[in-house]
Design an enzyme around this catalytic site. Structure first.
Site, PDB file in Angstrom:
ATOM      1  N   CYS A 156       0.258 -64.863 -19.403  1.00 14.43           N
ATOM      2  CA  CYS A 156       1.058 -66.071 -19.174  1.00 14.43           C
ATOM      3  C   CYS A 156       2.488 -65.731 -18.838  1.00 14.43           C
ATOM      4  CB  CYS A 156       1.028 -66.973 -20.397  1.00 14.43           C
ATOM      5  SG  CYS A 156      -0.607 -67.529 -20.750  1.00 14.43           S
ATOM      6  N   ASP A 157       2.686 -64.720 -17.999  1.00 15.04           N
ATOM      7  CA  ASP A 157       4.038 -64.390 -17.558  1.00 15.04           C
ATOM      8  C   ASP A 157       4.012 -64.443 -16.042  1.00 15.04           C
ATOM      9  OD1 ASP A 157       6.332 -62.895 -16.612  1.00 15.04           O
ATOM     10  OD2 ASP A 157       6.597 -62.276 -18.692  1.00 15.04           O
TER      11      ASP A 157
END
Ligand SMILES: *Cc1c(COP(=O)(O)O)cnc(C)c1O
Length: 384
Positions: free
Chosen positions: A332-333
């Site tokens: 989730c980056d």
């Protein structure tokens, strides 16, 4: 891909992405370096892949080791290397780590400024090691032109300053041993060593005029691995380096060492990963496809940063038509995108659950993989 890796992957119990390193390829690479540069000692750069099996195989073949920390020194010792075969090649060291290295028997250190020399002198004093038994080499700046993963200005000093640093070492009783540089990693230009060797020979001459006799040039790493673009053979590097040495040092060629990392292990490893999602960002027919894998920048593919290193990616659908895709990792980056500026051609038939093989991933993958970012475990590594 070697038959041994193919067999291993066929039989493995699936448990997420992994890298498989074939030691026979590593051994073959070592022999190629030894043959291409016969009068040069090989110091394998441990950071490229510090797996104990890799270090042991290289130690057994007679390799020396370039290390950057006490932990790497310990790994090299555990693999069977004696301390004379280890250099502490990091120019940025804590004094207590230098002292620990001296206690472990290491006597070869890199520096690039006078205060680092002074740390070594003090550490030798503290540990009761005679300064004259400690060799230092001074790293000089190198612009890294032609390298796909240049090493910037973080390490090394101007050649004129190196003379003062070496003189400083000599005045404090250390052995001023020589000069080092690194032409930048994944260096595809075989001539890249010429300019730095010119600077090195000027340093040798200037030191000589100050009564200091240097004896060694550390040619660093930079030897490439085959990714998508073709690369010259190791023999071509050997010939070019020998020509440059003769040109700049005449018949007084110094002792030399090389520190291959990527070139020693890169092509020995393959990552097997899985497609997690294939999607588009709109219903537009021409919209680019996004392919998400279960590995990304944080799982070991950090060298895709700035899309510098473009790995060959294979799947069983390679005979089908290929379309440009954005390739991304699972975390989730938003930085976890591998190829977007220059989309990567992948089979249009590629589906969720398909396996992909990422080639040339034996170097700088396990060491760059995060411990548990988003709960994804570090890259699993098998050495066969
Ligand atoms: C990283 C490093 C190497 C290895 O470089 P490669 O380009 O992987 O061969 C060699 N020497 C030093 C000092 C390094 O920091």
């Amino acid at each position: 891909m070697t038959q041994r890796i193919r067999d291993f992957l066929r039989n493995r119990r699936e448990d997420g992405p992994c890298v498989v390193v074939d030691l026979e390829v590593v051994r073959d690479n070592y022999s190629k370096f030894a043959r291409a540069l016969p009068d040069t000692r090989v110091f394998y750069a441990v950071k490229a892949n510090p797996a104990p099996e890799v270090l042991k195989a290289l130690a057994d073949l007679g390799s020396c080791f370039d290390t950057a920390s006490v932990v790497e020194i310990q790994l090299a010792l555990d693999a069977g290397a004696t301390p004379e075969r280890i250099s502490f090649g990091n120019t940025i060291k804590k004094e207590r780590d230098i002292a620990r290295a001296l206690e472990l028997g290491v006597r070869l250190f890199a520096v690039d400024c006078e205060v680092e020399v002074e740390k070594i002198v003090r550490a030798a004093g503290e540990t009761g090691v005679a300064a004259s038994d400690v060799k230092v080499f001074c790293r000089i700046l190198c612009d890294g032109a032609g390298a796909e993963w240049p090493l910037s200005r973080k390490f090394g000093c101007a050649p004129e300053m190196a003379v003062d640093v070496l003189e400083h070492a000599c005045r404090h009783g250390l052995e001023a041993y020589g000069v080092s540089f690194h032409v930048g990693s994944q260096q595809r230009n075989t001539e890249a060593w010429d300019q730095a060797l010119g600077s090195a020979s000027a340093i040798f001459r200037e030191c000589m005029s100050r009564g200091i006799h240097l004896s060694m040039v550390n040619l660093g790493g930079g030897f490439p691995t085959k990714y998508l673009k073709s690369i010259p053979q190791v023999e071509a590097y050997g010939e070019s380096i020998f020509r440059a040495l003769s040109k700049h040092f005449g018949n007084r060629i110094p002792e030399t060492i090389i520190e291959p990392g990527r070139g020693m292990v890169g092509n020995a490893g393959i990552i097997e990963a899985e497609v997690v999602l294939v999607s588009k960002k709109s219903n537009d027919e021409d919209e680019v496809r996004w392919v998400y894998l279960d590995i990304g920048k944080f799982g070991g593919l950090a060298e895709t940063m700035d899309e510098s290193i473009r790995y060959p990616i294979r799947s069983e659908r390679d005979n089908d038509r290929k379309v440009p895709c954005v390739l991304a990792g699972p975390t989730c980056d938003s930085a976890d995108v591998l190829y977007e500026k220059e989309p990567y051609p992948l089979p249009i038939s590629l589906e969720i659950g398909d396996k992909v093989l990422i080639e040339g991933t034996g170097a700088y993958t396990t060491t760059y993989s995060a411990v548990a970012f988003n709960g994804f475990p570090p890259l699993k590594s098998y050495v066969i």
